[in-house]
Write an enzyme that holds these catalytic residues in place. Structure first.
Site, PDB file in Angstrom:
ATOM      1  N   CYS A 128      24.382  18.673 -23.766  1.00  8.84           N
ATOM      2  CA  CYS A 128      24.544  19.181 -22.404  1.00  8.84           C
ATOM      3  C   CYS A 128      23.365  20.061 -22.003  1.00  8.84           C
ATOM      4  CB  CYS A 128      25.865  19.926 -22.273  1.00  8.84           C
ATOM      5  SG  CYS A 128      27.296  18.821 -22.399  1.00  8.84           S
ATOM      6  N   CYS A 168      26.640  22.489 -25.491  1.00  6.70           N
ATOM      7  CA  CYS A 168      26.151  21.898 -26.733  1.00  6.70           C
ATOM      8  C   CYS A 168      24.708  21.421 -26.506  1.00  6.70           C
ATOM      9  CB  CYS A 168      27.054  20.734 -27.139  1.00  6.70           C
ATOM     10  SG  CYS A 168      26.880  19.263 -26.090  1.00  6.70           S
ATOM     11  N   HIS A 192      31.654  15.256 -21.553  1.00  6.80           N
ATOM     12  CA  HIS A 192      31.762  16.716 -21.499  1.00  6.80           C
ATOM     13  C   HIS A 192      31.786  17.153 -20.037  1.00  6.80           C
ATOM     14  CE1 HIS A 192      30.005  17.557 -25.778  1.00  6.80           C
ATOM     15  NE2 HIS A 192      30.846  16.538 -25.770  1.00  6.80           N
ATOM     16  N   GLU A 233      30.195  19.426 -18.465  1.00  8.98           N
ATOM     17  CA  GLU A 233      28.864  19.619 -17.885  1.00  8.98           C
ATOM     18  C   GLU A 233      28.245  18.299 -17.451  1.00  8.98           C
ATOM     19  OE1 GLU A 233      30.088  20.753 -20.825  1.00  8.98           O
ATOM     20  OE2 GLU A 233      28.771  22.303 -21.625  1.00  8.98           O
TER      21      GLU A 233
END
Length: 149
Positions: free
Chosen positions: A86, A83, A53, A55
């Protein structure tokens, strides 16, 4: 304002991710001095990595750049509500402020879903500011998924 220009950079990363066929989420991590430490878009498909991801990628890059697992005083800008995975990484990295664009009622972990920062196990809670360039961030995601249906 600074947070708008940083979100613009995150949107650029999200657009680049979409061009690679990734879910268009972009992130920028900024140091205490205002300098960009890292910027990335999602790369889960490209890297064959479910943790790829945006992040997570910027947190990894910034930690390496600073030579520390802590990002105290740093700000994270991301185009979509993080999410739960993260959000936990944001807490573990001790990021000072989180700015995000669109809410994610389906998979979010901040204001939606498990609300990671509300748990007592969350050792650090950043300041959170949602809705930055929200309409642009949401439109990019809606367009991306509409093209795939």
């Amino acid at each position: 304002m600074t947070f708008n220009s940083q979100m613009k950079t995150a949107l650029e990363e999200a657009n680049t991710a979409a061009q690679r066929g990734e879910v268009p989420v972009g992130a920028v991590l900024v140091g205490p001095d205002g300098a960009i430490l890292a910027r990335a878009g999602n790369r889960t498909r490209e890297l064959f990595d479910p943790t790829g991801h945006a992040e997570i990628l910027v947190i990894r890059q910034a930690c390496e750049t600073l030579g520390s697992e802590r990002l105290s005083g740093c700000d994270l800008y991301v185009t979509l509500e993080p999410c739960p995975m993260c959000a936990a990484a944001i807490s573990a990295a001790r990021i000072a402020r989180l700015y995000y664009g669109a809410s994610d009622p389906k998979s979010g972990g901040i204001e939606s879903g498990p609300r990671i920062f509300d748990h007592p196990q969350s050792h650090h809670v950043p300041e959170v500011y949602g809705g930055i360039a929200e309409s642009e961030c949401a439109a990019l995601l809606k367009s991306f998924f509409a093209e795939r249906r």
